[in-house]
Structure formats: C-alpha cells, structure tokens
Design a protein around this motif. Structure first.
Motif, short mmCIF file in Angstrom:
data_model
loop_
_atom_site.label_atom_id
_atom_site.label_comp_id
_atom_site.label_asym_id
_atom_site.label_seq_id
_atom_site.Cartn_x
_atom_site.Cartn_y
_atom_site.Cartn_z
N ALA A 149 -9.34 -0.39 6.56
CA ALA A 149 -9.67 0.23 7.85
C ALA A 149 -8.89 0.63 9.01
O ALA A 149 -9.03 1.25 9.98
N ALA A 150 -7.53 0.48 8.53
CA ALA A 150 -6.69 0.53 9.72
C ALA A 150 -6.42 2.17 10.03
O ALA A 150 -6.66 3.02 9.05
N PRO A 151 -6.14 2.48 10.95
CA PRO A 151 -5.65 3.94 11.50
C PRO A 151 -4.74 4.60 10.42
O PRO A 151 -3.69 3.79 9.83
N LYS A 152 -4.47 6.01 10.39
CA LYS A 152 -3.77 6.63 9.62
C LYS A 152 -2.15 6.45 10.19
O LYS A 152 -2.14 6.12 11.11
N TRP A 153 -1.26 6.76 9.50
CA TRP A 153 0.09 6.53 9.66
C TRP A 153 0.70 8.18 9.69
O TRP A 153 -0.01 9.13 9.14
N GLN A 154 1.99 7.92 10.18
CA GLN A 154 2.56 9.30 10.09
C GLN A 154 3.61 9.19 8.85
O GLN A 154 4.20 8.24 8.53
N PRO A 155 3.23 10.29 7.89
CA PRO A 155 3.64 10.13 6.44
C PRO A 155 5.33 10.08 6.63
O PRO A 155 5.82 10.79 7.55
N ALA A 156 6.15 9.67 5.45
CA ALA A 156 7.54 9.84 5.37
C ALA A 156 7.62 11.26 5.01
O ALA A 156 6.91 12.06 4.50
N THR A 157 9.07 11.63 5.69
CA THR A 157 9.25 13.16 5.06
C THR A 157 10.70 13.09 4.54
O THR A 157 11.56 12.35 4.68
N TYR A 158 10.99 14.19 3.75
CA TYR A 158 12.09 14.32 2.83
C TYR A 158 12.53 15.78 2.91
O TYR A 158 11.59 16.49 2.48
N GLN A 159 13.57 16.16 3.54
CA GLN A 159 13.85 17.57 3.75
C GLN A 159 13.01 18.23 4.46
O GLN A 159 12.63 19.58 4.06
N GLY A 160 12.21 17.77 5.40
CA GLY A 160 11.12 18.25 6.18
C GLY A 160 9.85 18.30 5.57
O GLY A 160 8.83 18.86 6.26
N GLN A 161 9.60 17.77 4.42
CA GLN A 161 8.27 17.83 3.77
C GLN A 161 7.71 16.47 3.56
O GLN A 161 8.51 15.47 3.35
N PRO A 162 6.30 16.21 3.79
CA PRO A 162 5.91 14.98 3.70
C PRO A 162 6.01 14.66 2.21
O PRO A 162 5.72 15.30 1.38
N MET A 163 5.97 13.29 2.08
CA MET A 163 5.97 12.34 0.86
C MET A 163 5.28 10.96 0.81
O MET A 163 5.28 10.55 1.77
N LYS A 164 4.92 10.70 -0.20
CA LYS A 164 4.30 9.43 -0.65
C LYS A 164 5.43 8.39 -0.38
O LYS A 164 6.56 8.61 -0.58
N GLN A 165 4.89 7.48 0.38
CA GLN A 165 5.83 6.05 0.45
C GLN A 165 5.21 4.79 0.46
O GLN A 165 4.34 4.56 0.97
N PHE A 187 1.05 -1.16 0.23
CA PHE A 187 -0.02 0.15 -0.10
C PHE A 187 0.99 1.35 -0.02
O PHE A 187 2.19 1.24 0.16
N VAL A 188 0.09 2.51 -0.11
CA VAL A 188 0.92 3.63 -0.25
C VAL A 188 0.38 4.50 0.74
O VAL A 188 -0.69 4.72 1.05
N VAL A 189 1.46 4.84 1.72
CA VAL A 189 0.99 6.14 2.85
C VAL A 189 1.25 7.53 2.11
O VAL A 189 2.26 7.79 1.66
N GLN A 190 0.12 7.99 2.03
CA GLN A 190 0.00 9.36 1.21
C GLN A 190 0.44 10.28 2.26
O GLN A 190 0.98 10.03 3.42
N LYS A 191 0.62 11.62 1.84
CA LYS A 191 1.18 12.72 2.33
C LYS A 191 0.42 13.18 3.62
O LYS A 191 0.97 13.67 4.67
N ASP A 192 -0.91 12.66 3.55
CA ASP A 192 -1.66 13.15 4.93
C ASP A 192 -1.97 11.92 5.89
O ASP A 192 -2.59 11.93 6.80
N GLY A 193 -1.07 10.90 5.62
CA GLY A 193 -0.96 9.61 6.56
C GLY A 193 -2.10 8.60 6.08
O GLY A 193 -2.13 7.52 7.12
#
Length: 263
Positions: free
Chosen positions: A237-253, A206-212
């Motif tokens: 149905a799972a809870p949101k995640w904390q998104p990945a960050t690169y140089q302080g900015q959220p990114m998809k992973q 799955f992909v963790v989006q920038k909003d988790g």
C-alpha cells in the motif's frame, strides 16, 4: 564538418605529380584516424545490445559472490574498463583499481561473458570506445528504522549484491524519513502479536520498478504472529518511489528495508 573524399584515376595522380612535384610536396592532407585508435568520448556511445536494462539484468543474473571473498568479508565496487570493438565484441577487460583478487576476477568474468554491444559512432564512422562499468559486491548489515533502504540481491540472510551500481539509487518520494513515518502512521498491530507481546523488525525485500511502483514483495526475515502479513500489506500500500537511474535511464532495483513493530 564532414569531408567527402573520392579516389582519382591513377593516371591523373601520376600526371599531377610529374607536372608539379614541388607543389605536391607542400600539400597537407588531413590525417585519418588510426584504425586502432580507442576513443573515450564519442558522438554516439556504444551501448549493450538489448539496452542498458537488459544488460543490468544479465549482470544481476550471472554475477556470483565468491565464497572465499564472502568469508573474508571482502566487498566494494570494482570498476571494470574494457574496449568495445568495431564488431561489438569486448577486449582489454581489466579492473581499473584492484579491489580483491577474487572479486576482481569475478567482475572480469561476468563482463567477458556478456552480450555483444552496438559499437560507438564518431564522425560518421564506427570506432573503438573505452567503456567503464562499476560492479558492486556488498554484504549487508541489518538496517534500523531510521536508515536508508539498502540495495538487495540474492537469498534471505545471504549476500546482498547490486551488480550494476545505479548512478542514482531508488529512493522514497519525499525521503526515507517520510517513508518510515508513513509506515508507522498506517501500521495496524496484529491482535495476536500484541497478545503475545511480539515485537521487532520484519526485513522486507521488494523491487522498485522503472515507474516507481513496488513489486515482488516478500519478507526475508520473519517475526510471525501476523507481523509478516502486516509488513507485506504496508509495503503493497506504500506510495511510489523515485526509480533508480543508470546513464540517465530508469532501471529496476531490488531493495531491502525493515518494517519495525514496537509495543
């Protein structure tokens, strides 16, 4: 502090030199930065045109795992250094510490073929800047129910690559153990799988989006008997995640983790 300079008429300069040659020799003028100087630290760093997220997506879409390197089980992170020129092009592309000849060459290729950059700014002018981008080649091992999720990349059961390694990977809110505990507590064992005594692990991508939020959910290693569908339901149905960050900015992973079913 910025200094403003203006050109004096040539006659005035000649007159001043003629009247006070000794004084002119004592004057010390600040040296302007050489046009070829390369900066490591600047006031406004260079950034890829389109932003970091788009650049990471370009790398993910264009990076290829060399077959021979994959067969040799070569993996790791190649830190690519290069200079962003004043016109936004890249030059002097090299791997800081050699990893594997094929992986180094691939990392250099994908950086050279990338989009232009918005050049760095320093002290009111456009300057050359040295930039480093880590590119990771990773071959996955199957993960167990108590291990952290792994960054993912290409085809099922194939090489898993996270081309741009985030400064901070995506992670479940509350930690990995809490996430797997939630999975176990909310799991509904399918009647058919229980009847056939089917158990094991469904590997989910799955992909963790920038909003988790979690999207693009699909099984990459199936068990059947209704277990695949149940694994999909749980991740949706799972809870949101904390998104990945690169140089302080959220990114998809993209991630891969197992949903474990045991009788």
């Amino acid at each position: 502090m910025k200094h403003a300079f203006r050109l004096l008429p040539l006659a005035a300069l000649l007159s001043t030199a003629a009247l006070a040659p000794a004084t002119a020799q004592k004057l010390k003028y600040p040296k302007a930065a050489a046009a070829s100087e390369i900066y490591d630290a600047v006031e406004k760093p260079a950034i890829p045109v389109g932003g970091v997220e788009a650049y990471a997506q370009y790398l993910a879409d264009n990076q290829q795992y060399p077959t021979a390197a994959l067969q040799a089980k070569a993996q790791g992170t190649a830190t690519v250094t290069f200079v962003v020129e004043k016109n936004g092009s890249v030059s002097n592309v090299a791997v800081a510490q050699p990893l594997h000849p094929l992986l180094d060459a691939e990392a250099i290729r994908v950086i050279k073929g990338g989009p232009r950059w918005t050049p760095a700014q320093h002290k009111g002018g456009t300057v050359r800047q040295r930039v480093s981008v880590p590119i990771t080649f990773e071959i996955p091992a199957e993960t167990g129910s108590g291990t952290a999720a792994a960054p993912a990349g290409t085809a099922p059961d194939g090489p898993i690559t996270q081309v741009v390694k985030p400064d901070q990977p995506a992670r479940p809110v509350g930690g990995t153990d809490a996430f797997f505990e939630w999975i176990q507590q909310n799991q509904k064992y399918p009647a058919l799988a229980r009847q056939k005594k089917v158990q094991g692990r469904v590997m989910m991508e799955f992909v963790v989006q920038k909003d988790g939020s979690l999207s693009e959910i699909k099984p990459v290693k199936r068990l059947g008997a209704g277990l695949d569908e149940e694994a999909i339901r749980l991740i949706k149905a799972a809870p949101k995640w904390q998104p990945a960050t690169y140089q302080g900015q959220p990114m998809k992973q993209k991630m891969v983790l197992p949903v474990v079913f045991t009788l």
